[in-house]
Each structure stands twice: as C-alpha cells, then as structure tokens.
Design a protein around this motif. Structure first.
Motif, mmCIF file in Angstrom:
data_model
loop_
_atom_site.group_PDB
_atom_site.id
_atom_site.type_symbol
_atom_site.label_atom_id
_atom_site.label_comp_id
_atom_site.label_asym_id
_atom_site.label_seq_id
_atom_site.Cartn_x
_atom_site.Cartn_y
_atom_site.Cartn_z
ATOM 1 N N HIS A 94 37.501 -38.786 37.564
ATOM 2 C CA HIS A 94 37.395 -37.329 37.627
ATOM 3 C C HIS A 94 36.497 -36.809 36.518
ATOM 4 C CE1 HIS A 94 38.720 -33.136 36.804
ATOM 5 N NE2 HIS A 94 38.690 -33.070 38.128
ATOM 6 N N TRP A 95 36.653 -37.400 35.330
ATOM 7 C CA TRP A 95 35.813 -36.961 34.209
ATOM 8 C C TRP A 95 34.341 -37.269 34.496
ATOM 9 C CZ3 TRP A 95 33.556 -39.947 29.864
ATOM 10 C CH2 TRP A 95 32.926 -39.093 28.938
ATOM 11 N N LEU A 96 34.076 -38.486 34.955
ATOM 12 C CA LEU A 96 32.686 -38.876 35.205
ATOM 13 C C LEU A 96 32.069 -38.060 36.326
ATOM 14 C CD1 LEU A 96 33.041 -42.755 34.905
ATOM 15 C CD2 LEU A 96 31.932 -41.210 33.286
ATOM 16 N N SER A 97 32.862 -37.763 37.363
ATOM 17 C CA SER A 97 32.273 -37.127 38.544
ATOM 18 C C SER A 97 32.338 -35.601 38.492
ATOM 19 C CB SER A 97 32.970 -37.622 39.812
ATOM 20 O OG SER A 97 34.296 -37.165 39.830
ATOM 21 N N THR A 98 33.225 -35.042 37.665
ATOM 22 C CA THR A 98 33.337 -33.577 37.601
ATOM 23 C C THR A 98 33.151 -33.044 36.180
ATOM 24 O OG1 THR A 98 34.919 -33.714 39.403
ATOM 25 C CG2 THR A 98 34.760 -31.615 38.269
ATOM 26 N N GLY A 99 33.843 -33.660 35.212
ATOM 27 C CA GLY A 99 33.792 -33.165 33.831
ATOM 28 C C GLY A 99 32.385 -33.167 33.267
ATOM 29 N N ILE A 100 31.696 -34.312 33.389
ATOM 30 C CA ILE A 100 30.348 -34.412 32.822
ATOM 31 C C ILE A 100 29.368 -33.469 33.527
ATOM 32 C CG2 ILE A 100 28.381 -35.974 32.508
ATOM 33 C CD1 ILE A 100 30.259 -38.112 31.674
ATOM 34 N N PRO A 101 29.333 -33.442 34.876
ATOM 35 C CA PRO A 101 28.430 -32.474 35.524
ATOM 36 C C PRO A 101 28.696 -31.025 35.104
ATOM 37 C CG PRO A 101 29.204 -34.066 37.120
ATOM 38 C CD PRO A 101 29.955 -34.342 35.874
ATOM 39 N N LEU A 102 29.974 -30.660 34.970
ATOM 40 C CA LEU A 102 30.275 -29.286 34.554
ATOM 41 C C LEU A 102 29.754 -29.033 33.145
ATOM 42 C CD1 LEU A 102 33.912 -28.695 35.869
ATOM 43 C CD2 LEU A 102 31.854 -27.504 36.587
ATOM 44 N N ALA A 103 29.950 -30.022 32.245
ATOM 45 C CA ALA A 103 29.474 -29.863 30.872
ATOM 46 C C ALA A 103 27.956 -29.734 30.836
ATOM 47 C CB ALA A 103 29.934 -31.047 30.024
ATOM 48 N N LEU A 104 27.285 -30.502 31.698
ATOM 49 C CA LEU A 104 25.823 -30.447 31.702
ATOM 50 C C LEU A 104 25.303 -29.167 32.351
ATOM 51 C CD1 LEU A 104 24.968 -34.167 32.523
ATOM 52 C CD2 LEU A 104 24.975 -33.003 30.317
ATOM 53 N N MET A 105 26.128 -28.577 33.205
ATOM 54 C CA MET A 105 25.753 -27.325 33.864
ATOM 55 C C MET A 105 25.846 -26.139 32.893
ATOM 56 S SD MET A 105 25.656 -25.931 37.232
ATOM 57 C CE MET A 105 26.101 -24.399 38.047
#
Lengths: 53, 267, 222
Positions: free
Chosen positions: C101-112
C-alpha cells in the motif's frame, strides 16, 4: 452564596455534570429493568438453557 | 463464558475463577452495589457541601476554581475508564476471562461520558479564565483525541453483528490505543511548545493550598466510587442482556426441535 | 522471506493492473487541495503560510480513501484464508500488504504533493521539505492504517468507521511532519529533531501495525 462575576459558568459546569450523569444513571437503571423484565418473560414461558445454570 | 462455567463446577476454584463466574459476579455485585452507590452519593454530597459552602475562592482564579472541583475528577476518570478498557481487553485476548468483555463494554460509555464532561467543564472554565472556550493546548487536544478513541471503540463494537467477533476486535483496538496514546500525548505536548506561547495557567504542583486541595480530593474519591458503581451496574446489565440472548437462542432451538419432531411424527 | 517477496510482488502487480485505486486517490487529493483556496479565498500570502498543512491533511484523507480495500478483496474471494494457511506468519502477510500500500499509494501521493504545492503558492525552499517529510511519514499512514483496515473488515459502514478509528492514530505523524517543515523554514537546524522523530514513528508503526492487524485478522479465521 456569591459566586462572583462568573457564576453562570460555574452553574453551567455543574449543570452539565448533573445532566450527563443523570442521563447515564437513568439509562443504566432503565436498561437493567428492561433486561430483568425480558428475563422473567422468557422464564415464565418455560425457556431454559441446556446447561440449566 | 460458555466453557468456563461447566469446568468451574467440577474443579476446585481459585479466587479469580470464582470471580470469573458470571453467576458468582451477579451475586456478589448484587450485595455490593447498593452500598457502593450509597457511599458514592454520601461522599459526593459532602464534596459538594465543601465546594459550595466551605472552600474559599482561589486567590488567582476566584470562584471559578469551583469548576476545577468537578473538572479534575472528570478528566481523571476519563483516563481511568480507558485504563479499565485496556486491562479488560488484555484480560479478554490473553486470558479469555469471561467477564473481561462485559467489563470493557460497560466501561466505554461511562469513560466517554466523563471525558466529555472534562471537555465541557474545561471549556466553561476556559472562557472566563483564558477568554475563549477552546484553546489548541496540548492537554485539551490529547483529551479530545481520547474522546475520539472512545467513540471509535463504541462505533466499532456497534458495527459488528457477531458479538464474539465484536468483543475481540474492540479489544485489539483498545490495546492498540494504549500503545499509541502515550505517543499521541507526547507529540501533542511537543507540538504545543512549538506553537503556543506559555500562556497556560498551570494546575497542579505545590501551588494548591490545602483548603482547595481537600475538597478536590473528596470529590475525586466520590466520583471514582460513583464510576465504579456505574461500571458495576453496567456490567450487571450486560450479563443479564447476555442471559436474555442465550435464552432466546434456546427458545428458538427448542421450537425448531419441536417442529422437527412433529414433522417426523406426521410424515 | 521469499514468501513475503512473492506476496509483495503479487499485491504490487494487482495494484498496477487494477490501477483505479491510485487514480482515485490522486484525483481526490487534487480536488481537496483545489477546494481549499475556494473556501479560504485566493490570498497568496495566506495560502503560502498554510500550504504545508493543507498538503499534509489532504494527503491523510486521500490515503484513507484507499485503505478499506487493503484486505477486503482478498477476504471476499477467500485468498486471505489460503494465505493464512500457507507458511507465512499472518504478521508478515499484513506487513507485506501494508508495504504494498505504501509503495503503490503512499509514495505516489507524496510525489504528487509538490505538484499541488504550485496551486497553493508553496515557498520554493519548502518543496524538498514537503517531499522528504511525506516520504518519511507515509509508511506510518499505511502501516497504522492496516490496523484499521483489518478491524473494519466485515463491518457495516466500513469506510466511515475506518476514518474514525484511524485518524486519531495519525496525529503524531501529522504533527511531526508539519513541525519538521516549519522548524526548517524558521531555523535550518531545527529540522533534524522533528524529522528523526517522524521517522521513528514510522518505524514504530511498521512494527506495531502488522502485529495489531494480524491480531485483528486472526479473529476472522476459523
């Protein structure tokens, strides 16, 4: 009894405590009576638990 | 609840086992509860007498210090309620104590009520003293979060239909909350020091004069006993509710068996 | 360990192929951030001041949106029971799910977040700070969220209940994420203390989350 310029706040605090505690108390007593009534109804209908506790 | 009672009748019982038996609990609490309630009422009445007729106004807070006499016990009982839930949760998950969930379930609304009262009386004290009903102060914020945790516990329990499952899931949440609560408290304290200038009037410490401390302690003791009495009453109700439920199940079972027998006889 | 990696790979592949979850979370993040200036007025100075806080709070809400699905699909089709029967301890399985979940959602959200920072007139020097604190803080969001996701499995009103259960647990992450940013903007040497605590909270969550989530999941297995 003179509670000074902020008497309203003091009474409101005590009122809130009294209100919440009375609601809690009434609910507990009402709930207890209701469960006892249900239990008596069931027992009068002759329902027993298998363990017969 | 089910397997314990049958074992307990055949083997010699330890004290905890005897207390664990719901039937024994009902007998014992039936005797204690009236005395406990009377004691709570007596001490609280004495505390109120001290509050309104004996205790002098505080040199700094004036008469509003009277709010502290119920605010402090409420806050303390809000926290004690959570401690009770945590211990009960532990008792359920680790020892499978038959009364543990009954205790956790009964403590939640009472603890939540006291936490709410701590918040209400706190803001009613804050308005004349700080000039505002709410400050994003560390202590207020962490008590507010404690209140949310109570709401979460009750909401989680009410949203699961299977009672045994609800009990265990609530216990898991209760214990997770214990681990996280100090971290929340610590983070909020930290956050406050960064953003809020030290304008907060401090309670506690050696600054409290005995003439004010004494009624405070009497009130705290009185409300604590009231808490125990309410909790015991809640537990009794819960045990009764479970008996009613078990009897209803037995009734349905009997009816089903009767119908089975009659169809077997006719066909 | 190989079982853990296999499961992680599977969940990541599922996340990529299904795709919708991440898109929804990113879209939600965008719309919440867009609503802020509409509600607060277009005063650029005000927006600059509150931008890090808005980005962080909106990130929490967006991450929350994708949490109910964490165990749900696998529970519904029965693969959760199969996984539980396999050699992998339930704790590691929960950890793998949260990590995915972190790799697929957390990181993209942080990069957004920095992209959305443009909308809020974020200070130039705050960009790396926002990305760094979010990358360090989002593991806590995924791992603590996994507790809530496991607890609300099979409940009525799952999503709303999840928010009520999990958001209080996010308080420390939010506070230290924001305090690291504001400390760095005020005095450069104040950053590290808050940032290290933020990282510590994520590490604690990585241990505590799987244990509690596994305890909750175990109640569903019979």
């Amino acid at each position: 009894m003179d509670l000074g310029p902020h008497a309203a706040f003091i009474w409101a605090s005590y009122g809130a405590v009294a209100f919440v505690l009375v609601v809690l108390l009434v609910w507990l007593i009402w709930d207890g009576r209701r469960q006892l009534r249900l239990l008596h109804e069931l027992e009068q209908r002759g329902v027993r638990r298998r363990s017969g506790r | 609840m089910k397997p314990m009672s049958t074992d307990a009748q055949t083997t010699p019982q330890s004290l905890t086992q005897r207390l664990a038996n719901p039937t024994r609990f009902m007998e014992l609490s039936g005797v204690i509860l009236p005395w406990l309630s009377a004691l709570a009422a007596g001490i609280i009445l004495y505390g109120l007498y001290l509050t309104f007729f004996v205790a002098p106004p505080d040199y700094q807070q004036g008469e509003t210090v009277k709010i502290m006499f119920i605010h402090v016990p409420s806050a303390w009982l809000g926290m004690m309620g959570y401690a009770m839930i945590a211990i009960s949760s532990f008792g359920l998950l680790v020892f499978r104590h038959p009364l543990a969930d009954v205790s956790a379930k009964a403590a939640a609304p009472i603890g939540a009520a006291f936490t709410l009262l701590a918040l209400i009386t706190g803001s009613l004290w804050g308005k004349p003293m700080w000039g505002t009903y709410w400050v994003w102060d560390a202590r207020l914020t962490s008590v507010l979060i404690l209140f949310f945790l109570y709401l979460g516990l009750m909401a989680l329990r009410s949203s699961l239909d299977d009672e045994a499952l609800a009990a265990k899931q609530t216990a898991v949440l209760g214990l997770a909350g214990v681990v996280i609560l100090p971290i929340i408290k610590f983070s909020v304290d930290w956050w406050n020091t960064l953003h809020q200038p030290a304008s907060v009037v401090k309670m506690g410490g050696p600054a409290i004069h005995p003439s004010i401390l004494y009624p405070l302690i009497i009130n705290a003791v009185g409300f604590s006993i009231l808490f125990l009495a309410l909790h015991m009453k809640g537990m009794r109700n819960e045990v009764l509710r479970r008996r009613v439920k078990a009897l209803r199940m037995a009734e349905v079972e009997q009816a089903a068996r009767g119908r089975e027998a009659s169809t077997a006889a006719s066909g | 360990m190989s079982g853990f990696l296999t499961l992680l790979k599977r969940d990541l592949l599922l996340a990529v192929r299904e795709g919708g979850a991440l898109g929804t979370a990113l879209g939600f993040y965008l719309i919440v951030v867009t609503l802020m200036p509409l509600g607060l007025g277009p005063d650029l100075n005000l927006l600059t001041r509150i931008a890090p806080g808005v980005l962080w709070v909106a990130l929490l809400l967006a991450a929350l949106l994708s949490l109910p699905r964490l165990f749900e699909a696998d529970h519904d089709d029965g693969s959760l029971d199969v996984l539980a029967l396999g050699g992998l301890p339930l704790e590691l399985m929960a950890a793998s799910k949260a990590l995915a979940h972190w790799l697929s959602t957390g990181i993209p959200l942080a990069l957004m977040a920095p992209v959305l920072g443009i909308l809020l007139n974020l200070e130039a020097r705050a960009y790396p700070l926002v990305i760094a604190t979010m990358l360090a803080g989002t593991p806590a969001i995924s791992f603590l969220g996994s507790i809530g996701a496991a607890l609300t499995l099979k409940t009525r009103r799952g999503g709303l209940l999840l928010a009520l259960l999990v958001l209080p647990f996010y308080v420390p992450t939010l506070i230290f994420g924001i305090s690291a940013i504001s400390a760095a903007l005020l005095a450069p040497d104040g950053f590290l203390a808050s940032f290290l605590i933020l990282t510590a909270i994520s590490l604690v969550a990585m241990v505590l989350g799987p244990v509690a989530a596994a305890a909750a999941l175990r109640q569903h297995m019979h």
